[in-house]
Each structure stands twice: as C-alpha cells, then as structure tokens.
Design an enzyme around this catalytic site. Structure first.
Site, PDB file in Angstrom:
ATOM      1  N   HIS A   1      -4.312   7.640   5.195  1.00 57.04           N
ATOM      2  CA  HIS A   1      -4.328   6.188   4.713  1.00 57.04           C
ATOM      3  C   HIS A   1      -5.680   5.952   4.904  1.00 57.04           C
ATOM      4  O   HIS A   1      -6.617   5.207   3.901  1.00 57.04           O
ATOM      5  CB  HIS A   1      -3.276   5.558   5.446  1.00 57.04           C
ATOM      6  CG  HIS A   1      -3.152   4.056   4.544  1.00 57.04           C
ATOM      7  ND1 HIS A   1      -3.015   4.029   3.260  1.00 57.04           N
ATOM      8  CD2 HIS A   1      -3.003   2.737   5.199  1.00 57.04           C
ATOM      9  CE1 HIS A   1      -2.897   2.781   3.112  1.00 57.04           C
ATOM     10  NE2 HIS A   1      -2.950   2.068   4.113  1.00 57.04           N
TER      11      HIS A   1
ATOM     12  N   HIS B   1      -9.764   1.366  -1.544  1.00 60.17           N
ATOM     13  CA  HIS B   1      -8.205   0.999  -1.333  1.00 60.17           C
ATOM     14  C   HIS B   1      -7.739   0.640  -2.655  1.00 60.17           C
ATOM     15  O   HIS B   1      -7.842  -0.411  -2.965  1.00 60.17           O
ATOM     16  CB  HIS B   1      -8.145   0.149  -0.178  1.00 60.17           C
ATOM     17  CG  HIS B   1      -6.614   0.084   0.354  1.00 60.17           C
ATOM     18  ND1 HIS B   1      -5.518   0.364  -0.410  1.00 60.17           N
ATOM     19  CD2 HIS B   1      -6.059  -0.169   1.508  1.00 60.17           C
ATOM     20  CE1 HIS B   1      -4.485   0.383   0.380  1.00 60.17           C
ATOM     21  NE2 HIS B   1      -4.884  -0.157   1.597  1.00 60.17           N
TER      22      HIS B   1
ATOM     23  N   CYS C   1       0.668  -1.054   0.056  1.00 64.54           N
ATOM     24  CA  CYS C   1       0.013   0.054  -0.145  1.00 64.54           C
ATOM     25  C   CYS C   1       0.759   1.333  -0.046  1.00 64.54           C
ATOM     26  O   CYS C   1       0.419   2.320  -0.103  1.00 64.54           O
ATOM     27  CB  CYS C   1      -0.903  -0.111   1.192  1.00 64.54           C
ATOM     28  SG  CYS C   1      -1.684  -1.550   1.496  1.00 64.54           S
TER      29      CYS C   1
END
Lengths: 409, 288
Positions: free
Chosen positions: A303, A337, A171
């Site tokens: 995030h 995401h 990520c």
C-alpha cells in the site's frame, strides 16, 4: 473453480494503457506534475499524479477509444467533468478488447469507485442575497455527479447485463472489488466479471479535503523513507476481465494471471489511524495466503502511501506475516495514490510483474526508515523470478484487503 | 438454494441522544448515515447477546456487509466552504483554496467518505471480519446480502442504511422524479448455524418468477413486475409497496423487515424489490 485474468486495462499519469504504465514504472518515471485540470495555484498542494488531459471532451474520448464521438454525445456534462467516469471507460475497453471482446450479457460488474463528484460551481445559484446557502433553490440543480455513473457508463458501453456491485470502501475499494469478483466466479455465481477500480479526487473539493487533512506531501511521495511526509494524489483506473479458467480455455483466449486467494478484514480501531499492532492488516494477508495454499509470495506490492502513520504499520504487518520476506515495493511515488482505484492498479502492477518477470521499484525511496525496515524492499526496478504476487490495500476507516495473483500456467 | 439463519434485527429511524461524553465525541466525526448505522448495529448486537447466543459476545471475525447511500456529510460545512469562496457572486478558486477550505473542519473529509457508514459501527462493535460497503440504490443492499452467502465468516451483519435528510439528496430525488424515501438503518444478524427469527435464502437476480409458488409476495416494483407476479403466482397474495421503490439503500432492508414480520402468519414470504431505474431482485424468507 479457478479464477483467471484475461484482460487488463490501465489509465494513469504514466499514460493511457497498460504498456505506458508498465514501461513508465520500469523506467522510473512519474512523480507528479503541476495540476492542470483546474487552477490549484492557491491550494496548499498544487501537484498531483494527474492523467495528462486538462479537459475531457467527447473528441478526446473518441481519440483514445477509437469509437465515434457520437458514442459520447448522450453523456451528461457531469459525466465528462467527473474524470473517473472516463478513466473507467478507457480501462474497461482496453481490458475487454484484450480478452477478445467476450459477450457480457450475463456478466457482472464489480467496481471500486470513489466519492460522488461535487459540482461546486452549481452551488453559486443557491446563494441568497445575504450570501447564505438557501437549499430550497436546489430543486432544479444537479449538484453532484453520483458515483454510480462509472458503473452505468461501463455497463452501457460494454453491454454488461448482470448486477453492478459498486464498492465504496475508500482505499481498499479496488482490492475488495477484485476479491468480490473472484468469489462470484469461484462460487459459480458468475462466469465473467468485469472488475477493478476507478477514481479521481484531483478536483477542488477532493484536493482541498485531502490538503485539509494534511495528507499530501508538499514535495514528493517517498514510501518507507525516513524523510517521508505524505502521499501523492493520483487518478486513473485499472479494470480486469475475470473468468473461470475453463471458460477462458473454451474461448481460446490467453490467460494473463490467476487469482489464487484473497483476505479482507477490518481494523475496528479508530477512524483516523490504522491499528498500530498491525494485527488485522496482517490477518488479511494471512487469510489470502491460506486460501491460496501458500506460505509466502515472491513479490508484494505494498500500500506504501508515504505517510508517517501508514508505512511503519504496514512494515510491521509484512514482517509479522512472512517468514521468508518477499520482494517489496510501492508504486505510489510514481503514479500516486489512486484512492478507490489504488488496489486495482497495484494488482495490475502485480499481473504485469508476473508476465514480465520484473518487479517495479519504489520511486524516491533513498533512505529507508528504521521503522519501515523490510528485507526485500526495492528502490529500483529489477528482473526477478516471480511466480506469485500479492497486493495490499489499507483504507481510511480500517478496511484491509490482500489479493494474491499467480503466474499463468 | 442455500440459506442463512436470522438471529436478530436492529432497526432505527431516528437518532437517540448520546449515552455519554465518549459517544458524543465519537459522533462529531459521523455523517447522519454513520450515526444511524451505529445505532442500529448496536441494537442488533445487543439483541444477539440478549438471546443468549454465546458466539455473539465475541465479535472478532464477524463479517459486515452494508448497502450505503451517497455521502451525507454535514452540509453546513459545505455551505460555509462555498460562501467563503464567493467573489462577486461567482465561485473563486483562489478564495476556495484559502478561506473556503479553512471554513471546514480538517476532518470533514471523513464525514464525506461513505464507507464510514460501515466503519464507525465496525469500530464501535469490534467487528474485524470480512467486510464491504456497496454503494446502493437498492441493488447494492441486495449485493451486501449476497456477499454474506459467500463470506468466509460464519456470522455476519448485513443491512441497508441511508437518509434523504440531506438537501442535496432531496433535491436530486425531486429532480429525478423519484419518490423520496424514509431515513432508516436496518441491520440483520445472520448465522450459518442459528436461526431465531427466520431463514433467508440467497438473493436471485434472474429467474425471479420461477420456483415454488410463495404464499405471500411483498413487491416494491413497477407495474410490469406486478403483472408478472400475478401471472406467475395466481394463487399467491401479492401486496404492492410502490412507495418503497425510492432510490435509498434502506429500501430493500425495510421490505425484508416487513417480510420477517409476516412469517407469524405465512410459512414463506417472497420479496421482490426494484428501485426506480434498476433491475429487480428477489429474496425469499421462511420460518426458522
């Protein structure tokens, strides 16, 4: 040497291009839909923030790139099956065109990419009569699409002649790729870098693996909410043209934003959980601030995955970093995401926030969890005075990245 | 051209038995590449300490840049997933979503993520500094070394780790007609202020054949590269290593390891590496 952004390209579930992306965020759109690119009806999770195309074909790519279909004829069928290849192409083209189509013969590529794509259907041919996999049968098969196809196809289309850096830091890939690209320019290694991230895990193995981890929410993604129960899987890409300010000015192109600083750290804690004291994630933010010569930022794109573990740790990191709390939001409830591309698309949100002087909200956030209390947390989009914006990314395995953008002056 | 000091090197081409139960448990989540990386990184860090390099006992802030290959997760789990998803000889998504997925460990995803080749040794050794994992068919490993020169950290670990001991990787190498390389993890400890074994110079991606003539050239490249070396440096000793041109992340690092070994005999060694289908790059090595 100052590093500036002269082109941005975005592909997301909100649409193809930076305008549908930004307009969708400002209008509170998004949140996922039933998966259409494969039959996920029997999977534990059947929703995702999928780009609105069931099957990518050369004609679909031609329509969205305004290039002839023959451009994509040499593509292997795997390149079309692995959706992140196409998303990267679309985003790279948009960014390059916005930047005035610069010559990229000596340009570098610094790209965050996801995992190789497993062509599970090909495995059928490997089964022996007893139903066991016989790997000796694998020789003539191509069982996966290598992850570097993204870089190869982008470099080929835009005639990028320099080295290709492909970042696989989960990520944090997009954020690390942007930090790397900026450092290549600031230290004189490159004059132009095509930079960003592209990913899609919305396929049987990707969705299945994440479901097996218990990561996705069965309902909606609610970052920082006390009822949060997981992430929303997303897909897409965000690609930027980075160059030195002098180079951009000499070319006479508009400067969209400036990269002021970045910080990258590693939790070095556990494979399956972030460091609970947030020391290393906070350190990444502090390094970025120090290098930017700033005490704080006006807006922080978090995030904010909506998982039980991530959000409170991130809130602790933010509260321990900033003495003057910035406006904060997470766009993962809207666009999902994007994994290896998440840092990049969230930097696109920061750049557009600087341009439009607006901050996106946090879709589906209704009741802020006390563990995630952030003074500047935004539920809905709003106008704001934004001179500086930070994006943070915290990857599986403990890789942390923070990148700060400044308004074009 | 700037240089960094080589303080220690860790290299492994095999995986020893775990030292204790804790290590055995930690290994359960590791792909083969992550295991190799962990062994070599531990070796490298131990060497740094053994050389009485005071800074290396504290690893907070040490940078870590690796060239890593494609994921090398346990294929037995993948085989179970596919087998349990078959219906009348064809893949059935309904079965995959139910029985197939349950045939895998919930943590299987972590094995497939190739950044864990970097993360597991970072966790093991407490490396909290700047870091990046570059997907590598050779070039990524060079970029990992390049990143060390622009890193904020004064001490960095850099290397390449990969394995062909994975049926998918082996099948694809055969399909592509590329040589199948050897499994290896090679980790260099580099410092701005110390140089115990060698000095390494910034990688060069252009103008490979200009500059002072080297004494020894170690070349893993095609015949065009070989001809250019002979043309540019007629006085140099040129040793061709075509077998190193495989598309694994450890390839360049193994060539660099050989270069350091040659410094006992030569003042300066040049390595030129070109994986199959990639552009070439150059890295120079000199005595400390």
């Amino acid at each position: 040497m100052r590093v500036v952004i002269t082109g941005i390209g975005v592909v997301s579930s909100l649409g193809i291009g930076q305008h549908p992306f930004w307009d969708g965020l400002m209008q509170g759109q998004g949140g996922g839909r039933p998966i259409q690119n494969f039959d996920a009806s029997a999977f534990p999770i059947g929703r995702a923030a999928e780009v609105d195309v069931a099957r990518i074909t050369p004609s679909w790519l031609a329509a969205h790139t305004t290039l002839p279909p023959a451009t994509f004829s040499p593509w292997d069928v795997g390149d079309l099956l692995d959706r992140k290849v196409s998303f990267g192409i679309l985003a790279a083209l948009e960014a390059w065109r916005q930047a005035g189509q610069p010559d990229l013969e000596s340009a570098w590529l610094s790209l965050g990419v996801g995992l190789e794509y497993a062509r599970l259907a090909q495995f059928e041919a490997l089964l022996d009569p007893a139903g066991n996999i016989d790997w000796r049968r694998a020789a003539p098969q191509q069982l996966r699409v290598p992850a570097d196809r993204c870089g190869l196809r982008i470099a080929e289309l835009l005639s990028i002649g320099g080295p290709q850096a492909l970042h696989c830091s989960a990520c944090a890939s997009g954020g690390i790729a942007m930090a790397h690209g900026a450092s290549l320019i600031s230290r004189g290694r490159a004059r132009i870098v095509i930079c960003g991230g592209t990913d899609s895990m919305i396929n049987p193995l990707g969705l299945g693996g994440m479901s097996r981890l218990g990561a996705p929410s069965p309902t909606v993604c609610r970052p920082f909410d006390r009822r949060r129960d997981g992430l929303l899987m997303g897909e897409g890409a965000a690609i930027f043209v980075l160059e030195s300010a002098e180079h951009a000015q000499a070319r006479g192109v508009e400067i969209i934003a400036e990269i002021l600083g970045s910080g990258v750290t590693q939790d070095a804690y556990k494979a399956t959980a972030p460091r609970p004291d947030a020391q290393c994630s906070s350190q990444a933010m502090k390094h970025a601030l120090t290098r930017a010569g700033l005490a704080g930022v006006d807006y922080l794109n978090a995030h904010g995955t909506g998982t039980r573990l991530n959000d409170p740790v991130e809130a602790l990191a933010i509260n321990s970093t900033f003495s003057h709390p910035p406006l904060v939001s997470s766009i993962k409830g809207a666009v999902g995401h994007l994994m290896a591309a998440s840092g990049a698309i969230e930097l696109a949100a920061c750049a557009l926030a600087l341009k439009h002087q607006q901050a996106p909200g946090t879709l589906f956030l209704e009741q802020v969890d006390a563990e995630c209390a952030l003074p500047g947390l935004l539920k809905t989009p709003q106008d704001a005075k934004i001179r500086t914006a930070m994006s943070t990314s915290f990857g599986f395995g403990g890789q942390n990245a923070a990148v700060i953008l400044g308004r074009s002056t | 051209m700037s240089s960094l000091g080589v303080v220690a090197i860790g290299v492994t081409t095999e995986i020893p038995a775990p030292r204790d139960q804790a290590e055995a448990r930690a290994r359960m989540m590791m792909s083969r590449s992550a295991l190799l990386a962990s062994v070599a990184t531990a070796q490298c860090c131990a060497q740094c300490c053994a050389r009485s390099c005071p800074d290396w006992s504290e690893r907070h802030g040490v940078g870590f840049y690796l060239g890593v290959g494609a994921s090398s997760g346990d294929t037995r789990q993948l085989a179970r997933l596919v087998s349990r998803s078959m219906n009348d000889g064809a893949l059935d998504l309904t079965l995959l979503g139910t029985k197939g997925l349950r045939a895998c460990s919930p943590l299987y995803s972590f094995e497939l993520m190739n950044n864990f080749t970097l993360c597991h040794p970072a966790i093991q050794e407490g490396l909290t500094g700047p870091n990046a994992a570059f997907l590598s068919r050779g070039m990524g490993t060079a970029l990992a070394l390049d990143a060390a020169f622009t890193s904020e950290a004064d001490r960095v670990l850099v290397g390449g780790v990969d394995t062909p001991d994975h049926p998918i990787a082996a099948a694809e190498a055969r399909r592509a007609g590329a040589p199948i390389g050897e499994e290896a993890a090679v980790i260099f400890a580099l410092s701005r202020s110390e140089a115990a074994l060698a000095r390494v110079f910034e990688p060069q991606f252009w103008a490979l054949y200009t500059g002072p003539a080297p004494q020894l050239v170690l070349l893993a490249g095609d015949n065009d590269c070989l001809e250019e070396c002979h043309r540019s440096w007629p006085e140099a000793r040129i040793e061709h290593r075509p077998a190193r041109r495989h598309n694994l992340a450890a390839g360049p690092a193994l060539l660099w390891l050989e270069a350091v070994g040659q410094l006992a005999q030569y003042q300066r060694v040049t390595t030129i590496f070109q994986a199959v289908g990639e552009t070439a790059f150059r890295v120079d090595w000199a005595r400390p």
